[in-house]
Design an enzyme around this catalytic site. Structure first.
Site, short mmCIF file in Angstrom:
data_model
loop_
_atom_site.label_atom_id
_atom_site.label_comp_id
_atom_site.label_asym_id
_atom_site.label_seq_id
_atom_site.Cartn_x
_atom_site.Cartn_y
_atom_site.Cartn_z
N ALA A 1 39.07 34.42 34.54
CA ALA A 1 38.81 35.37 33.30
C ALA A 1 38.31 36.60 33.95
O ALA A 1 38.58 37.65 33.31
CB ALA A 1 37.98 34.87 32.33
N LYS B 1 47.52 28.28 33.16
CA LYS B 1 48.28 27.02 33.51
C LYS B 1 47.32 25.93 34.24
O LYS B 1 46.22 26.42 34.74
CB LYS B 1 49.43 27.42 34.63
N HIS C 1 42.83 23.52 27.06
CA HIS C 1 43.70 24.27 26.40
C HIS C 1 44.39 23.83 25.23
O HIS C 1 44.58 24.70 24.48
CB HIS C 1 44.81 24.44 27.58
N ARG D 1 38.93 38.04 36.94
CA ARG D 1 40.02 38.76 37.64
C ARG D 1 41.12 39.16 36.51
O ARG D 1 41.49 40.35 36.84
CB ARG D 1 40.83 37.65 38.52
N ASP E 1 46.09 21.73 39.10
CA ASP E 1 45.46 22.76 39.27
C ASP E 1 46.52 23.53 40.58
O ASP E 1 46.62 24.64 40.20
CB ASP E 1 44.08 22.72 40.05
N ARG F 1 34.57 19.79 39.62
CA ARG F 1 35.35 19.74 38.53
C ARG F 1 36.81 19.18 39.08
O ARG F 1 37.57 18.47 38.39
CB ARG F 1 35.64 21.01 37.77
#
Length: 340
Positions: free
Chosen positions: A16, A97, A79, A18, A178, A165
């Protein structure tokens, strides 16, 4: 919608930061609000970036009448809920994504956006990168003939602690969602959805993939893609597309390239270079704003059908390697895997 597009930011993590940094460089982009699960986090983020309003819950952001579009920067396990609630509140959505945990959730979001006539786009910034777009144009224009193979990898050295995580199944941990989403998306940008999916993985004690290799196949063309992702090995982060008449090589950082080389049989190599910041997220933000100003509900650069196809491939890979997230235990396996 007028020239100014008013953004709300959901979540306050590194991505966020960036995104907001880049968004502030775009003419006509106004960041009016930020939300987090805690008011302290939202306020600290708002103070840092000069954002007028900070909400300590999602509902405040979704109810804000000044917000045109919500950027969802939560971890991907959230999401579906975050993007879905934003759409239900009448907001356009740019969602990080991988779009969701699985294809079923992605289909639900796409259906919701289409039913409401609202814009939805996966934040696959690679697809909006000018050099990646140029590469795709060359391939589609026949510069290297018929595609025979695609190779791409994305691996981080690690090791990551068991409580990180990336090793937590409850938040969709592992290399695939990821990192693996990038090589899979790269291959499918050029070849579409594969007919066959083979995969092998090293799993962690927690049950997420540490290292995954994928072999995708397309029966109509005979093309194949050899892809890998890892949170346990520093891989080259390169990509190569080989065709019947030549090859394109993309150096380290293939998903944010500043150059690539076209090799055509019988010709000297041609290097394509960009002086743009390859790490820039502003291209995806600019595409969202272009679509919203034109009244569009999805982007031709990051089409929803393409995002759904990638999610189906990721589901198929997880089926092959035996990874399933706790949130999916009540969902029939056949609802998650739609690909042979």
């Amino acid at each position: 919608m007028g020239d100014t597009v008013r953004w709300g930011i959901l979540a306050t993590g590194g991505i966020a930061e960036r995104f907001v940094t880049d968004l502030r460089t775009l003419d006509g982009a106004e960041i009016v609000a930020v939300a987090s699960r805690t008011e302290a986090s939202a306020k600290a983020f708002a103070d840092r970036f000069g954002i007028p309003r900070a909400y300590g819950d999602w509902d405040g952001l979704f109810a804000d009448e000044d917000v045109d579009v919500v950027y969802v920067a939560t971890p991907h396990h959230a999401h579906r809920e975050a993007a879905g609630r934003a759409l239900e509140a009448g907001k356009a959505v740019l969602c990080e994504k991988a779009l969701t945990l699985n294809a079923r959730e992605a289909e639900e979001l796409v259906t919701l956006s289409r039913d409401r006539g609202l814009f939805l786009m996966e934040a696959m910034w690679m697809y909006c990168n000018p050099l990646v777009r140029r590469l795709a144009e060359l391939v589609r224009g026949g510069a290297i003939g018929e595609i025979r193979t695609v190779q791409a990898d994305f691996g981080l050295a690690g090791p990551f602690a068991a409580d990180h995580r990336l090793r937590n199944p409850a938040v969709g941990g592992g290399a695939l969602l990821d990192l693996g989403v990038y090589p899979v998306s790269f291959a499918q940008l050029l070849l579409g959805e594969p007919d066959t999916v083979h995969a092998h993985a090293l799993l962690s004690p927690e049950g997420v993939d540490l290292n995954t290799g994928m072999l995708l196949g397309w029966s109509d063309s005979g093309a194949s893609a050899l892809l890998s992702c890892s949170i346990d090995a520093d891989t080259p982060l390169t990509a190569s597309v080989t065709g019947s008449l030549g090859r394109i090589d993309v150096p380290r950082g293939f998903f944010y390239p500043d150059r690539f080389t076209l090799h055509r049989n019988g010709h000297e190599p041609e290097e394509f270079v960009s002086d743009d910041d390859p790490h820039a997220l502003r291209h995806e933000a600019a595409e969202v704003m272009r679509c919203l100003r034109a009244g569009g509900t999805e982007s031709p650069l990051v089409p929803l059908e393409g995002s759904l196809a990638v999610m189906r491939t990721l589901d198929a890979v997880r089926d092959r390697i035996g990874v399933r997230y706790p949130q999916e235990t009540a969902v029939p396996q056949e609802a998650l895997v739609t690909q042979a």
